[in-house]
Design a protein around this motif. Structure first.
Motif, PDB file in Angstrom:
ATOM      1  N   ASN A  80       0.813  -1.216   0.000  1.00  0.00           N
ATOM      2  CA  ASN A  80       0.000   0.000   0.000  1.00  0.00           C
ATOM      3  C   ASN A  80       0.850   1.271   0.000  1.00  0.00           C
ATOM      4  O   ASN A  80       0.645   2.163   0.826  1.00  0.00           O
ATOM      5  CB  ASN A  80      -0.966  -0.018   1.184  1.00  0.00           C
ATOM      6  CG  ASN A  80      -2.117   0.934   0.982  1.00  0.00           C
ATOM      7  OD1 ASN A  80      -2.441   1.287  -0.148  1.00  0.00           O
ATOM      8  ND2 ASN A  80      -2.736   1.354   2.069  1.00  0.00           N
ATOM      9  N   HIS A  81       1.820   1.361  -0.921  1.00  0.00           N
ATOM     10  CA  HIS A  81       2.693   2.529  -1.096  1.00  0.00           C
ATOM     11  C   HIS A  81       3.545   2.813   0.136  1.00  0.00           C
ATOM     12  O   HIS A  81       3.885   3.947   0.424  1.00  0.00           O
ATOM     13  CB  HIS A  81       1.893   3.777  -1.486  1.00  0.00           C
ATOM     14  CG  HIS A  81       1.038   3.553  -2.680  1.00  0.00           C
ATOM     15  ND1 HIS A  81       1.558   3.400  -3.933  1.00  0.00           N
ATOM     16  CD2 HIS A  81      -0.299   3.429  -2.807  1.00  0.00           C
ATOM     17  CE1 HIS A  81       0.566   3.200  -4.793  1.00  0.00           C
ATOM     18  NE2 HIS A  81      -0.569   3.203  -4.131  1.00  0.00           N
ATOM     19  N   ARG A  82       3.857   1.766   0.865  1.00  0.00           N
ATOM     20  CA  ARG A  82       4.717   1.888   2.051  1.00  0.00           C
ATOM     21  C   ARG A  82       5.986   1.081   1.822  1.00  0.00           C
ATOM     22  O   ARG A  82       5.969   0.055   1.170  1.00  0.00           O
ATOM     23  CB  ARG A  82       4.004   1.394   3.301  1.00  0.00           C
ATOM     24  CG  ARG A  82       2.822   2.274   3.643  1.00  0.00           C
ATOM     25  CD  ARG A  82       2.073   1.743   4.834  1.00  0.00           C
ATOM     26  NE  ARG A  82       0.881   2.536   5.041  1.00  0.00           N
ATOM     27  CZ  ARG A  82       0.555   3.069   6.193  1.00  0.00           C
ATOM     28  NH1 ARG A  82       1.308   2.893   7.247  1.00  0.00           N
ATOM     29  NH2 ARG A  82      -0.537   3.772   6.297  1.00  0.00           N
ATOM     30  N   TRP A  83       7.064   1.585   2.393  1.00  0.00           N
ATOM     31  CA  TRP A  83       8.372   0.964   2.232  1.00  0.00           C
ATOM     32  C   TRP A  83       9.109   0.924   3.565  1.00  0.00           C
ATOM     33  O   TRP A  83       8.930   1.812   4.391  1.00  0.00           O
ATOM     34  CB  TRP A  83       9.213   1.779   1.247  1.00  0.00           C
ATOM     35  CG  TRP A  83       8.600   1.859  -0.113  1.00  0.00           C
ATOM     36  CD1 TRP A  83       7.680   2.774  -0.533  1.00  0.00           C
ATOM     37  CD2 TRP A  83       8.823   0.993  -1.214  1.00  0.00           C
ATOM     38  NE1 TRP A  83       7.327   2.525  -1.832  1.00  0.00           N
ATOM     39  CE2 TRP A  83       8.020   1.435  -2.285  1.00  0.00           C
ATOM     40  CE3 TRP A  83       9.640  -0.118  -1.403  1.00  0.00           C
ATOM     41  CZ2 TRP A  83       8.014   0.808  -3.514  1.00  0.00           C
ATOM     42  CZ3 TRP A  83       9.632  -0.735  -2.633  1.00  0.00           C
ATOM     43  CH2 TRP A  83       8.824  -0.281  -3.675  1.00  0.00           C
ATOM     44  N   LEU A  84       9.938  -0.093   3.738  1.00  0.00           N
ATOM     45  CA  LEU A  84      10.852  -0.177   4.870  1.00  0.00           C
ATOM     46  C   LEU A  84      12.256   0.057   4.329  1.00  0.00           C
ATOM     47  O   LEU A  84      12.675  -0.599   3.380  1.00  0.00           O
ATOM     48  CB  LEU A  84      10.796  -1.547   5.546  1.00  0.00           C
ATOM     49  CG  LEU A  84       9.514  -1.891   6.267  1.00  0.00           C
ATOM     50  CD1 LEU A  84       9.584  -3.322   6.799  1.00  0.00           C
ATOM     51  CD2 LEU A  84       9.256  -0.914   7.398  1.00  0.00           C
TER      52      LEU A  84
ATOM     53  N   GLY B 232      22.289  -0.675  12.940  1.00  0.00           N
ATOM     54  CA  GLY B 232      21.225  -0.638  11.953  1.00  0.00           C
ATOM     55  C   GLY B 232      20.093   0.291  12.348  1.00  0.00           C
ATOM     56  O   GLY B 232      19.697   0.343  13.509  1.00  0.00           O
ATOM     57  N   ILE B 233      19.603   1.024  11.376  1.00  0.00           N
ATOM     58  CA  ILE B 233      18.439   1.890  11.567  1.00  0.00           C
ATOM     59  C   ILE B 233      17.423   1.506  10.503  1.00  0.00           C
ATOM     60  O   ILE B 233      17.785   1.294   9.346  1.00  0.00           O
ATOM     61  CB  ILE B 233      18.806   3.378  11.425  1.00  0.00           C
ATOM     62  CG1 ILE B 233      19.754   3.794  12.545  1.00  0.00           C
ATOM     63  CG2 ILE B 233      17.553   4.245  11.431  1.00  0.00           C
ATOM     64  CD1 ILE B 233      20.244   5.208  12.433  1.00  0.00           C
ATOM     65  N   GLN B 234      16.173   1.397  10.887  1.00  0.00           N
ATOM     66  CA  GLN B 234      15.106   1.087   9.947  1.00  0.00           C
ATOM     67  C   GLN B 234      14.013   2.133  10.084  1.00  0.00           C
ATOM     68  O   GLN B 234      13.623   2.486  11.199  1.00  0.00           O
ATOM     69  CB  GLN B 234      14.531  -0.292  10.214  1.00  0.00           C
ATOM     70  CG  GLN B 234      13.474  -0.702   9.206  1.00  0.00           C
ATOM     71  CD  GLN B 234      12.958  -2.091   9.501  1.00  0.00           C
ATOM     72  OE1 GLN B 234      12.303  -2.312  10.502  1.00  0.00           O
ATOM     73  NE2 GLN B 234      13.274  -3.018   8.616  1.00  0.00           N
ATOM     74  N   ILE B 235      13.534   2.626   8.950  1.00  0.00           N
ATOM     75  CA  ILE B 235      12.423   3.572   8.949  1.00  0.00           C
ATOM     76  C   ILE B 235      11.316   3.031   8.059  1.00  0.00           C
ATOM     77  O   ILE B 235      11.572   2.279   7.120  1.00  0.00           O
ATOM     78  CB  ILE B 235      12.843   4.986   8.482  1.00  0.00           C
ATOM     79  CG1 ILE B 235      13.364   4.972   7.043  1.00  0.00           C
ATOM     80  CG2 ILE B 235      13.865   5.586   9.422  1.00  0.00           C
ATOM     81  CD1 ILE B 235      13.607   6.346   6.449  1.00  0.00           C
ATOM     82  N   GLY B 236      10.108   3.399   8.386  1.00  0.00           N
ATOM     83  CA  GLY B 236       8.960   3.107   7.545  1.00  0.00           C
ATOM     84  C   GLY B 236       8.508   4.404   6.910  1.00  0.00           C
ATOM     85  O   GLY B 236       8.440   5.437   7.581  1.00  0.00           O
ATOM     86  N   VAL B 237       8.262   4.365   5.601  1.00  0.00           N
ATOM     87  CA  VAL B 237       7.804   5.560   4.903  1.00  0.00           C
ATOM     88  C   VAL B 237       6.578   5.217   4.057  1.00  0.00           C
ATOM     89  O   VAL B 237       6.382   4.076   3.654  1.00  0.00           O
ATOM     90  CB  VAL B 237       8.898   6.182   3.993  1.00  0.00           C
ATOM     91  CG1 VAL B 237      10.083   6.638   4.803  1.00  0.00           C
ATOM     92  CG2 VAL B 237       9.338   5.233   2.897  1.00  0.00           C
TER      93      VAL B 237
END
Length: 76
Positions: free
Chosen positions: A40-44, A52-57
């Motif tokens: 649904n147009h979301r990315w990790l 490590g750093i992870q973001i959700g956009v």
């Protein structure tokens, strides 16, 4: 401790660069980050550097505007 802080800042800069260029990077491989579709147009976006750093956009499909939804440090 200062070395860890430098690595942490470098990892944040990497994911930020990938976030800013997500529409181009989602089609190609990035040398800075791992990019995974989350539906649904979301990315990790995860840094390849440690720590490590992870973001959700989320990417607005009409305007291309990228919105950061969350942020977390990834522990192994």
């Amino acid at each position: 401790m200062s070395e860890s802080q430098k690595k942490f800042i470098a990892a944040e800069k990497a994911v930020q660069e990938c976030e800013e260029n997500i529409t181009a990077l989602s089609q190609a491989q990035s040398s800075l980050c791992f990019i995974q579709p989350a539906g649904n147009h979301r990315w990790l976006i995860s840094s390849k550097e440690k720590p490590g750093i992870q973001i959700g956009v989320a990417v607005d499909e009409k305007t291309g505007v990228v919105t950061r939804l969350n942020w977390r440090q990834v522990f192994e």
